[in-house]
Design an enzyme around this catalytic site. Structure first.
Site, PDB file in Angstrom:
ATOM      1  N   GLY A   1       0.779  -0.799   0.112  1.00 49.06           N
ATOM      2  CA  GLY A   1      -0.133   0.161   0.152  1.00 49.06           C
ATOM      3  C   GLY A   1       1.025   1.537   0.189  1.00 49.06           C
ATOM      4  O   GLY A   1       0.482   2.504  -0.720  1.00 49.06           O
TER       5      GLY A   1
ATOM      6  N   HIS B   1      -1.198   6.607   8.507  1.00 49.16           N
ATOM      7  CA  HIS B   1      -0.314   5.210   8.726  1.00 49.16           C
ATOM      8  C   HIS B   1       0.772   5.453   8.660  1.00 49.16           C
ATOM      9  O   HIS B   1       2.045   5.721   9.650  1.00 49.16           O
ATOM     10  CB  HIS B   1      -1.156   4.189   8.083  1.00 49.16           C
ATOM     11  CG  HIS B   1      -0.401   2.381   8.290  1.00 49.16           C
ATOM     12  ND1 HIS B   1      -0.695   1.284   8.859  1.00 49.16           N
ATOM     13  CD2 HIS B   1       0.733   2.635   7.655  1.00 49.16           C
ATOM     14  CE1 HIS B   1      -0.401   0.792   9.256  1.00 49.16           C
ATOM     15  NE2 HIS B   1       1.219   1.466   8.670  1.00 49.16           N
ATOM     16  N   GLU B   2       1.518   6.036   7.337  1.00 51.12           N
ATOM     17  CA  GLU B   2       2.704   5.822   7.049  1.00 51.12           C
ATOM     18  C   GLU B   2       3.221   6.897   8.084  1.00 51.12           C
ATOM     19  O   GLU B   2       4.564   6.808   8.438  1.00 51.12           O
ATOM     20  CB  GLU B   2       3.352   5.906   6.242  1.00 51.12           C
ATOM     21  CG  GLU B   2       2.279   5.098   5.097  1.00 51.12           C
ATOM     22  CD  GLU B   2       2.904   3.876   5.382  1.00 51.12           C
ATOM     23  OE1 GLU B   2       3.411   3.406   6.036  1.00 51.12           O
ATOM     24  OE2 GLU B   2       2.031   2.895   4.917  1.00 51.12           O
TER      25      GLU B   2
ATOM     26  N   GLU C   1       3.981  -2.963  13.326  1.00 53.82           N
ATOM     27  CA  GLU C   1       2.311  -2.788  12.375  1.00 53.82           C
ATOM     28  C   GLU C   1       0.978  -2.810  12.789  1.00 53.82           C
ATOM     29  O   GLU C   1      -0.175  -2.023  12.694  1.00 53.82           O
ATOM     30  CB  GLU C   1       2.377  -4.223  11.643  1.00 53.82           C
ATOM     31  CG  GLU C   1       3.548  -3.335  10.643  1.00 53.82           C
ATOM     32  CD  GLU C   1       3.341  -2.258   9.537  1.00 53.82           C
ATOM     33  OE1 GLU C   1       2.573  -1.476  10.039  1.00 53.82           O
ATOM     34  OE2 GLU C   1       4.224  -1.829   9.191  1.00 53.82           O
TER      35      GLU C   1
END
Ligand code: ZN
Length: 876
Positions: free
Chosen positions: A271, A307-308, A330
């Site tokens: 992703g 998220h990143e 994660e």
């Protein structure tokens, strides 16, 4: 350049972990970049662990070694050994400097790990992907996450062809070189593992914004993309700013470099990737514009951007000691991302989405031959462990811990976790220790969740004692065996609960509160609630407080009470899911229709309730997916499940009534807007659901509505929803709509992916013929992971009645494509192969066909990635 091992190598085990014998204090990397060949010159400043006496061993795969020198002295062939992807050198002194020069081939790299070309030779750009073990395809290095190094990176390339040169860290100079070339240097002040290294070089445009962190640092935020899509990056830029502010507020975390780059590519296996200071995104999770992006996709862009970014602390500043601890970064970061999305949108809708995903993707994984713990004990190919278990179940485990500690306690624990582990490669034990220590609680019992595979089943019953005015709830747990783990232990299961009286009012529990958490940490336990005036209905596992399957023998009317009155939006939805599942079982077994009546009538009543959020109503009206229904069956017949689920939905539609559905559809259409706010999104979500129900009752009317909606849709959400209804219901208008969509979006890769995907969802036997026809389309290629996922992934993993043909043609077709794909991109092939997961539970005819297809694949020469998946599949 892909490794194609003839036999599966021996697995790597957590129990064998040893600290690195050699560390690399600093690395100076110089790249001379070119599309066919690039040269990499590296200088490693080495440190030996005084406690270990081992030769220097560096990883390196597919590297053409041009020169090697130790402390300035060139080594001849007798001074080193490069074999089986390891470079070994004896007699290296502590403090030595090793220099190597290697040649690599980006354009020939179809596996998309290491340095590769995105797009065409003429217009594309170069980039890297190193997690998990891509750095060894770039240069010689101890490629493991517990070797933390300071990076100085110099890039050189033709100025015309590669005007933009980027690497992680802060910029440290740039300039011209003779013969039309130029250079740029980047220094990262934070030691990092090599999986976080990244570079990008090519013709890219940028969006830029100044940002000042809460602690006063000026940061340049820069998003890069190819010129034709740079205008689709504004939404991501806004989302990035929201994410940075949120992390400052929610966790007190500030960004720590002068510049933060984000780059979009159409060629990416994952992703997105959190490389320090240089995030690289699959375009699917970065580009957004009203004409081609759906509401769900907008939310996904925001979530993945978050998220990143959040990884900068949970992953980069504190990294993982080894890949067995992958969920440390994660699971934790998915949890932080989910919190962020919930805060930006609707918390209950977010929870429903996340749990639905967990049930669709993780529960089947946990119940099949590929089941593994959140912290696996061994692997052959780490890329196969980027799974729903490590990510989604991992996040659920963090959520349980956060629930146990409460918001303030969890924040205290996270502060201590970051403080104690900053600049370190940590373990899950370190995480639990910090959370526990900050709160004076021993969380060690929760470690068992990380080591035990399988989804626990929680069952129980309630007993009301009218004379004593007390209610006793007895809960039991059981985890079924999984491959390699026949015996399971009881786990601590936090059950958040409330009690409702028969009029739908919440009863006071402990100290006036109406909610309470009880923890079941043995096989069976009873909990007594005193002072209860009437027999209550328990609302259990509120907000899905633990990742378990709940078997509680509710009467249908009790579920209807929760569906109507529960104050927890998630549990309202859960009551509807339970009722739908009961109704499905009744139909399947031909025994009455009590649950069906209660389910249909309750929803029909709620349908007319003006105060209900349209988005929640849309979710309440959606029964469990075919994948979830199959999970609870043996001798699975996907065609039958599809047919039964359609009948179930038709029953629901008829109880609501065709007239009411059509009227609601018209009202929603009259209000339609192209705005992105929550209310407009909610209306679109309900409009789609209403249309999907109406088409089952009155196809001509619904298809006419859909065709008109397709004509005038102002958003991709409306356009795609109407197209899906036309295509899946086999409407006469479908062919023309598909052709028009195709023409309109011919040059937009992400919009075309949706065109492939919507056709791959055609139910039943006709799906395969359509997939075959689409494979011959000029826009289809096995070389692009998004396109493969859109067509083959949607069909094989998201369309059970289309894939599981009784004649086995679907299995043989997929097996043939997997072999072909494996030669190009092993990671993508291995992921697609998980479509065969659960084949052991199919009915006998399909089971034998699937087994034969998988066994036939296993006999071929496969990559390590695909060989491991196929091997486990046959073992289970
Ligand atoms: Zn991540």
């Amino acid at each position: 350049m892909t490794a194609r091992d003839e036999q599966t190598p021996s697995p790597i085990r957590l129990a064998d972990y040893r600290p690195p014998a050699w560390a690399v204090e600093r690395i100076e990397l110089e790249f001379d970049l070119g599309i066919d060949t690039s040269e990499v010159h590296s200088r490693l400043h080495l440190r030996r662990d005084p406690a270990q006496d081992a030769p220097l061993r560096l990883d390196g795969e597919g590297l053409e070694l041009l020169a090697i020198a130790l402390d300035g002295q060139p080594l001849d062939a007798s001074g080193y050994c490069y074999r089986d992807n390891v470079l070994e050198i004896d007699r290296v002194a502590d403090g030595s400097v090793l220099e190597t020069r290697v040649r690599i081939r980006p354009a020939a790299n179809t596996a998309l790990e290491g340095l590769y070309l995105s797009g065409s030779r003429e217009r594309g750009f170069l980039l890297t992907q190193c997690e998990a073990e891509g750095f060894r395809h770039i240069t010689f290095f101890p490629d493991r996450p517990d070797v933390l190094t300071r990076y100085t990176v110099t890039l050189r390339a033709d100025r015309e062809r590669f005007p933009v040169l980027l690497a992680g860290g802060n910029p440290d100079g740039a300039g011209a070189l003779p013969d039309g070339r130029h250079w740029a240097r980047f220094v990262d002040p934070y030691p990092k593992p090599c999986y976080l290294f990244a570079l990008v070089a090519g013709r890219l445009e940028k969006l830029e914004r100044d940002y000042v962190t809460a602690d006063g640092r000026h940061v340049a935020l820069v998003i890069w993309a190819e010129p034709d899509v740079i205008e689709c990056c504004h939404y991501a830029m806004d989302a990035l700013e929201r994410a940075m502010r949120w992390d400052e507020r929610a966790y007190g975390r500030n960004f720590d470099l002068d510049v933060f780059h984000v780059v979009a590519t159409h060629d990416f296996n994952m992703g997105a990737m959190e490389n320090k200071g240089l995030n690289i995104f699959n375009a699917k999770y970065l580009l957004a514009d009203p004409d081609t992006t759906t509401d769900d996709e907008y939310r996904a862009v925001e979530a993945v951007i978050g998220h990143e970014y959040f990884h900068n602390w949970s992953g980069n500043r504190v990294t993982c000691r080894d890949w067995f601890q992958l969920s440390l970064k994660e699971g934790l970061t998915v949890f932080r991302e989910q919190q962020f999305s919930a805060d930006m949108n609707s918390p209950s809708l977010k929870r429903i989405d996340d749990v639905a995903l967990l049930r669709r993707a993780q529960f089947p994984e946990d119940a099949g031959p590929l089941a593994h713990p959140v912290r696996p004990s061994q692997y052959s190919e780490i890329n196969n462990f980027y799974t729903a278990t490590v990510y989604e179940k991992g996040s659920e485990l963090v959520r349980m811990l956060a629930g146990r500690l409460g918001p303030e306690g969890f924040r205290r624990g996270m502060d201590l976790y970051f403080e104690r582990n900053d600049g370190r490669a940590a373990t899950l034990e370190d995480f639990l220790a910090a959370l526990g220590l900050a709160n004076g609680i021993d969380l060690a019992p929760y470690l068992a969740w990380y080591g035990q595979a399988g989804t626990p089943r929680l069952s129980g019953e309630g007993h009301y004692d009218a004379a004593a005015r007390s209610y006793t709830l007895t809960l039991r747990q059981h985890t079924p065996p999984t491959p390699g783990q026949p015996d399971k232990q009881p786990l601590p299961i936090p059950v958040k609960l409330a009690l409702f009286d028969p009029d739908g009012r919440m009863l006071p529990l402990h100290e006036g509160a109406t909610e309470q958490v009880v923890v079941l940490d043995t096989q069976e336990q009873s909990f007594v609630f005193p002072g209860v005036e009437r027999a209550p209905v328990p609302s259990l596992l509120r907000g899905f407080s633990a990742p378990v399957v709940l078997d509680y023998a509710y009467a249908p009317v009790e579920l209807a009470l929760l569906l109507t009155h529960d104050t927890d939006g998630f549990n309202r939805w859960e009551a509807a899911q339970q009722l739908a599942w009961r109704a499905y079982m009744e139909m399947r077994d031909g025994r009455g229709h009590e649950a069906l009546t209660v389910w249909g009538d309750t929803l029909a009543r709620l349908f007319d309730q003006a105060t209900l959020d349209p988005a929640l109503l849309a979710d309440l009206l959606t029964p469990p997916s075919e994948v979830e229904l199959a999970e609870r069956e043996t001798d699975v017949d996907p065609a039958r499940i599809h047919a039964l689920r359609q009948t179930l939905q038709r029953e629901l539609a008829s109880r609501v009534g065709a007239a009411a559905l059509a009227e609601r559809y018209r009202a929603l259409t009259a209000q339609a807007s192209d705005a992105l706010d929550a209310a407009s999104q909610a209306q679109r979500r309900l409009k789609r659901r209403v249309l999907e129900l109406l088409v089952l009752l009155d196809a001509p009317t619904a298809q006419a509505f859909a065709a008109a909606q397709f004509d005038r849709a102002a958003t991709m959400t409306d356009r795609l929803a109407s197209l899906a209804v036309l295509v899946r219901s086999g409407a006469p208008q479908a062919t023309e709509a598909l052709a028009r969509y195709r023409t309109r979006h011919a040059d937009n890769a992400l919009a075309l992916d949706k065109w492939f995907a919507v056709q791959a969802q055609i139910p039943g036997e006709p799906a395969l013929a359509r997939v075959r026809a689409l494979e011959a389309d000029s826009k289809f290629t096995l070389k692009n992971p998004n396109r493969v996922q859109a067509l083959l992934g949607t069909w094989a993993r998201g369309n059970p009645s289309g894939f599981h043909r009784v004649d086995g043609e679907g299995y043989r077709f997929l097996a043939a494509r997997l072999a072909e794909l494996d030669a190009l991109n092993p990671q993508v092939a291995a992921r697609l192969a998980t479509a065969f997961n659960g084949w052991q539970r199919l009915e006998p005819t399909r089971r034998e066909q699937a087994r034969a297809a998988v066994a036939g694949l296993a006999e071929q020469s496969l990559s390590r990635n695909l060989a491991e998946i196929v091997g486990n599949m046959l073992k289970g």
